[in-house]
Enzyme design. Structure first.
Site, PDB file in Angstrom:
ATOM      1  N   HIS A  94      -4.129  -4.826  -3.827  1.00 40.23           N
ATOM      2  CA  HIS A  94      -3.149  -5.860  -4.195  1.00 40.23           C
ATOM      3  C   HIS A  94      -3.747  -6.803  -5.234  1.00 40.23           C
ATOM      4  CE1 HIS A  94      -0.310  -5.073  -0.799  1.00 40.23           C
ATOM      5  NE2 HIS A  94      -1.424  -4.651  -0.213  1.00 40.23           N
TER       6      HIS A  94
ATOM      7  N   CYS B  20       0.473  -0.537  -2.799  1.00 44.24           N
ATOM      8  CA  CYS B  20       0.131  -0.202  -1.415  1.00 44.24           C
ATOM      9  C   CYS B  20       1.097   0.867  -0.877  1.00 44.24           C
ATOM     10  CB  CYS B  20       0.093  -1.469  -0.567  1.00 44.24           C
ATOM     11  SG  CYS B  20      -0.890  -1.308   0.938  1.00 44.24           S
TER      12      CYS B  20
ATOM     13  N   GLU C 151      -1.277  -8.832  -6.782  1.00 42.02           N
ATOM     14  CA  GLU C 151      -0.167  -9.799  -6.818  1.00 42.02           C
ATOM     15  C   GLU C 151      -0.249 -10.830  -5.703  1.00 42.02           C
ATOM     16  OE1 GLU C 151       1.105  -7.402  -3.391  1.00 42.02           O
ATOM     17  OE2 GLU C 151      -0.067  -7.029  -5.198  1.00 42.02           O
TER      18      GLU C 151
END
Length: 231
Positions: A176, A88, A178
């Site tokens: 994302h 990001c 994670e």
């Protein structure tokens, strides 16, 4: 393997990445930039992971540590022995130091939206691990142009440039993989003002409604990390 990560706010940490790296017996250290912690010597790590945050790459007056961080990232990129993963804001910072434009996206993108694999991934280490499409987690308002030397990873309806890869060692994800249920809950708590009901912004309820979605993206994150470790 010695891992160092840069953290910009208390509520955006490694997420599912941490457990995977610990299981691989990696050494993990960090610089919490919001605490003005000192950046490490480049000799002290093998991988650099750059996490997300609500600030923009040009918010240097408000966050003066961005100036030193950018130079540190560029110096790390120029060391061909280093593996770098930006997520990001982290991906935007990599793009920025490589002279690619970072700018406000047409749409804010928050929640679960499909990303579609780019044909440019063919021949890269991500080609055989990245699915043709996956419902990824997003939380961003900015986007970037793809650096000249990079290959596009994926696109979504809201955002064309969702990631890039350079020389099979530098990866930037706008999305994302994670994020866990716990870390998504922290994001909502700290950035609730971003949930404005616009076209590509989902409600808190919808974001948190299906824990299986987090499990799936975390599995893909694990596959990508494993590919980087064994390349």
């Amino acid at each position: 393997m010695r891992i160092h990560y840069l953290q910009h706010v208390p509520f955006e940490d490694l997420g599912s990445i941490k457990d995977y790296l610990l299981k691989q017996k990696c050494t993990i250290n960090s610089t919490k930039l919001y605490k003005n912690e000192k950046l490490p010597n480049h000799k002290d790590f093998d991988w650099l992971i750059i996490m997300g945050g609500p600030m923009g790459v040009n918010d240097e007056k408000k966050y003066p540590w961005l100036i030193k961080e950018k130079k540190f990232i560029l110096d790390t990129i120029e060391d061909s022995s280093k593996t770098i993963l930006g997520i990001c804001l982290g991906a935007q910072l990599i793009a920025n130091v490589l002279k690619a434009k970072v700018y406000k996206n047409k749409y804010k993108e928050i929640g679960w939206f499909n990303i579609v694999k780019s044909s440019e991934l063919k021949g890269t280490i991500l080609d055989d691990v990245f699915p043709n499409s996956i419902e990824a987690f997003h939380w961003h308002g900015d986007t970037f142009e793809i650096p000249k030397e990079a290959k596009l990873i994926a696109s979504s309806d809201a955002c064309k440039n969702q990631g890039f890869i350079i020389d099979n060692r530098i990866i930037g994800f706008q999305f994302h993989l994670e994020t866990t249920l716990e870390s998504a809950t922290k994001l909502i708590k700290n950035c609730r003002q971003d949930l404005d009901n616009s076209k590509y912004v989902q409600s808190e309820k919808k974001i948190l409604s299906n824990n299986q979605k987090f499990t799936l993206i975390n599995k893909l994150m694990k596959k990508i990390l494993n590919k980087l470790l064994t390349k």
